[in-house]
Design an enzyme around this catalytic site. Structure first.
Site, PDB file in Angstrom:
ATOM      1  N   GLU A  48       0.829  -1.208   0.000  1.00 56.88           N
ATOM      2  CA  GLU A  48       0.000   0.000   0.000  1.00 56.88           C
ATOM      3  C   GLU A  48       0.866   1.261   0.000  1.00 56.88           C
ATOM      4  O   GLU A  48       0.548   2.241  -0.673  1.00 56.88           O
ATOM      5  CB  GLU A  48      -0.940   0.000   1.210  1.00 56.88           C
ATOM      6  CG  GLU A  48      -1.964  -1.121   1.221  1.00 56.88           C
ATOM      7  CD  GLU A  48      -3.041  -0.958   0.156  1.00 56.88           C
ATOM      8  OE1 GLU A  48      -3.053   0.074  -0.552  1.00 56.88           O
ATOM      9  OE2 GLU A  48      -3.886  -1.863   0.030  1.00 56.88           O
ATOM     10  N   ARG A  83       0.712   3.820  -3.255  1.00 51.97           N
ATOM     11  CA  ARG A  83       0.079   5.105  -2.976  1.00 51.97           C
ATOM     12  C   ARG A  83       1.107   6.222  -2.771  1.00 51.97           C
ATOM     13  O   ARG A  83       0.997   7.283  -3.383  1.00 51.97           O
ATOM     14  CB  ARG A  83      -0.816   5.004  -1.730  1.00 51.97           C
ATOM     15  CG  ARG A  83      -1.927   3.980  -1.851  1.00 51.97           C
ATOM     16  CD  ARG A  83      -2.921   4.110  -0.723  1.00 51.97           C
ATOM     17  NE  ARG A  83      -3.729   2.892  -0.569  1.00 51.97           N
ATOM     18  CZ  ARG A  83      -4.971   2.865  -0.110  1.00 51.97           C
ATOM     19  NH1 ARG A  83      -5.563   3.975   0.245  1.00 51.97           N
ATOM     20  NH2 ARG A  83      -5.615   1.712   0.005  1.00 51.97           N
ATOM     21  N   GLU A  97     -12.136   0.788 -10.181  1.00 58.05           N
ATOM     22  CA  GLU A  97     -11.784  -0.159 -11.244  1.00 58.05           C
ATOM     23  C   GLU A  97     -12.656  -0.032 -12.495  1.00 58.05           C
ATOM     24  O   GLU A  97     -12.147  -0.123 -13.626  1.00 58.05           O
ATOM     25  CB  GLU A  97     -11.835  -1.592 -10.709  1.00 58.05           C
ATOM     26  CG  GLU A  97     -10.694  -1.947  -9.776  1.00 58.05           C
ATOM     27  CD  GLU A  97     -10.860  -1.377  -8.386  1.00 58.05           C
ATOM     28  OE1 GLU A  97      -9.845  -1.224  -7.674  1.00 58.05           O
ATOM     29  OE2 GLU A  97     -12.008  -1.072  -7.998  1.00 58.05           O
ATOM     30  N   ASP A 140      -5.223  -9.891  -7.912  1.00 54.67           N
ATOM     31  CA  ASP A 140      -5.613  -9.118  -9.091  1.00 54.67           C
ATOM     32  C   ASP A 140      -4.458  -8.422  -9.805  1.00 54.67           C
ATOM     33  O   ASP A 140      -4.236  -8.605 -11.006  1.00 54.67           O
ATOM     34  CB  ASP A 140      -6.697  -8.096  -8.728  1.00 54.67           C
ATOM     35  CG  ASP A 140      -6.345  -7.245  -7.503  1.00 54.67           C
ATOM     36  OD1 ASP A 140      -5.371  -7.573  -6.804  1.00 54.67           O
ATOM     37  OD2 ASP A 140      -7.052  -6.254  -7.249  1.00 54.67           O
ATOM     38  N   THR A 178      -0.998   0.668 -10.243  1.00 50.68           N
ATOM     39  CA  THR A 178      -2.309   0.154  -9.832  1.00 50.68           C
ATOM     40  C   THR A 178      -3.047   1.121  -8.917  1.00 50.68           C
ATOM     41  O   THR A 178      -4.172   0.849  -8.515  1.00 50.68           O
ATOM     42  CB  THR A 178      -2.170  -1.229  -9.175  1.00 50.68           C
ATOM     43  OG1 THR A 178      -3.435  -1.878  -9.141  1.00 50.68           O
ATOM     44  CG2 THR A 178      -1.585  -1.119  -7.767  1.00 50.68           C
TER      45      THR A 178
END
Length: 558
Positions: A188, A192, A456, A321, A545
């Protein structure tokens, strides 16, 4: 509520005054005047310009209309008549382009308004903290790194919100410090914070952001000091120590294979190879591991042994994913030279088509389910809606036509996950009906009805529009933005995730605005509505992502 659209205003003003009673007509005139006063200056200017064009065209057309009434043929030469027809066609085509452009300008401004509304609440109640709690007008802390602020930096730059960006940049310069005794999640924090700093550096050219990125990247490196070289999930960025979660020695596949774009780029910028080396090592190890099923990978990998665990369970949802997403994107980032990445991606997509793709019984909606020890489960996370965009990106970069065919079908399904809900917002998880006897395609369990403001679907809409120019994808994105405004917008500022997308009366605010709403969802909506196809061209940038754009590396001279 946003001001009425230009289209709404015109439809009201041009309605037939004789089709209503006097009182209704009076009420309509008053309503129209109120709506006119609610229009922005830009919208009023667009209306005046449109009416002026119509007047000019009417004057130009008057002679030909008169001649038609008299039953005359064109008295001029055939060439003259042809030129007049061409002029009329050109006018109508130009008028169409103008209306479309005006609509897109309005939509872009609506995204900016949404961002400003969210940002004001963050600034007032959560400044410098990780997440806004818009209902209680407070904040939540996850890592103590100002997640929402850093996640939003490049969004503000792209949306041309200069004042907001400068305030945030000032905080990064004066307040952001990674020298603190705190545990952070490697994945994360990488996608980010590290990704946000790197992309903002590229967009602005300001070395402050690269300096902060290098400091953070260095502090994350202890995560890779494991027996297998598969990184731990958690790092103490102050102490320089790392560890797995308390309950397991496993890391998730998505976490360890979706940090590569950022670490590779950090090495390229700093000319220090160690960042790229550790993440490349992970991909090499995963490439040769046994336990895959036609390119599909299990959800967990052990940091001690470097082997897959919980084998036999395959999903494109949570915990796996972005492994598939980053196979393709690393290949693109590196100039399409790393054949093992492409090989693994192509094999995985074949595995998806073979084992996970099905159609519903009633309406033949194509979806991606899950496989558990050869047992198929017609369950699909909203997270899986990244896949249409990824497939389209691969097709754009020369991969097979059937990838795009699948992308189009899956995009329709993701759209239906919104369209068939009473709020117009998708739940976190849906189940699909494989039986032809029942008319309902999608079922939602009570525990899965929440919406977290996820990006998404609008992410994939952005890719699909960029590559097809089909305006329906923009319209679908506009519907989603309106639903966010109707059911998640907090009157005092900010947006909140909700508990129940099936209940428009009481959707159940959860009092949390995830950082990715500003970092991803609104950014992708803005890019979807923009007419500037060179704004972050997909031939020049690859998005991580968390929607942070990083440059595609220039090809090495041959």
């Amino acid at each position: 509520m946003y001001p009425p659209s230009t289209k709404d205003f015109i439809s009201l003003t041009l309605s037939d005054p004789h089709s209503h009673s006097y009182n209704n007509g009076k009420h309509r005139r008053q309503s129209c005047w109120r709506k006119w006063k609610q229009l922005s200056r830009l919208q009023r200017s667009l209306v005046f310009f449109l009416l002026a064009l119509l007047l000019i065209f009417g004057l130009l057309s008057f002679p030909s209309i008169t001649e038609q009434w008299r039953g005359k043929q064109c008295p001029h030469s055939t060439h003259h008549c042809y030129m007049r027809s061409l002029l009329h066609y050109s006018f109508f085509y130009s008028l169409h382009l103008f209306v479309v452009s005006a609509r897109n300008i309005e939509r872009l401004e609506a995204v900016r308004d949404a961002f400003r509304h969210a940002w004001k609440a963050y600034k007032d109640y959560a400044w410098g903290h990780d997440e806004l709690k818009p209902i209680s007008k407070s904040f939540g802390e996850w890592f103590g790194l100002g997640l929402t602020l850093i996640d939003s930096l490049d969004t503000m730059w792209i949306l041309d919100l200069k004042e907001e960006f400068e305030e945030a940049k000032d905080w990064v310069e004066k307040e952001l410090s990674f020298n603190k005794n705190t545990d952070v999640n490697l994945f994360e924090t990488t996608i980010r914070v590290l990704g946000g700093l790197l992309s903002t550096y590229h967009l602005t050219g300001n070395g402050l952001f690269l300096e902060k990125a290098k400091d953070l990247g260095t502090r994350l490196m202890p995560a890779f000091k494991t027996p297998s070289k598969i990184p731990f999930s958690d790092v103490n960025i102050g102490k320089g120590t790392a560890h797995p979660p308390r309950w397991t020695s496993d890391s998730t596949m998505a976490e360890v294979t979706s940090i590569q774009l950022e670490f590779r780029e950090l090495s390229r910028l700093t000319q220090e190879p160690q960042y790229q080396e550790v993440v490349n090592e992970v991909m090499k190890l995963v490439h040769q591991l046994s336990g895959k099923q036609d390119g599909l990978v299990p959800m967990f990998i052990n940091t001690n042994s470097g082997q897959f665990t919980h084998k036999g369970v395959f999903t494109l949802g949570a915990r796996a994913d972005s492994y598939y997403e980053y196979l393709l994107k690393q290949w693109i980032q590196g100039g399409k030279t790393e054949d093992e990445l492409l090989e693994d991606y192509l094999q995985a997509i074949e595995g998806v088509k073979k084992h996970l793709v099905r159609q519903t019984g009633p309406s033949r909606l194509t979806f991606v389910g899950e496989l558990s020890h050869n047992r198929f489960n017609p369950k699909m996370d909203h997270l899986v809606c990244f896949l249409p965009g990824t497939l389209a990106l691969g097709f754009h970069n020369g991969l097979p036509d059937d990838h795009m065919d699948l992308a189009v079908k899956l995009m329709e399904t993701c759209h239906q996950m919104y369209q068939q809900m009473e709020t117009g917002l998708s739940p976190e998880i849906v189940h699909f009906n494989l039986q032809a006897s029942d008319g309902r395609d999608i079922f939602v369990k009570p525990a899965d009805r929440h919406n977290l403001l996820r990006p998404e679907t609008v992410e994939s809409l952005f890719y699909m529009y960029r590559f097809t120019k089909d305006t329906k994808y923009r319209d679908w994105g506009w519907d989603i933005l309106q639903s966010f405004n109707n059911y998640t917008k907090v009157s005092g500022g900010g947006y909140t995730s909700i508990n129940n997308v099936r209940d428009p009366i009481n959707p159940g605010p959860r009092d949390k605005m995830e950082s990715f709403f500003l970092g991803e969802t609104l950014k992708y909506l803005y890019l979807l509505f923009s007419d500037d196809m060179e704004l972050l061209s997909l031939d020049n940038y690859v998005f991580n992502t968390e929607a942070h754009p990083l440059p595609i590396w220039p090809s090495s001279p041959k």
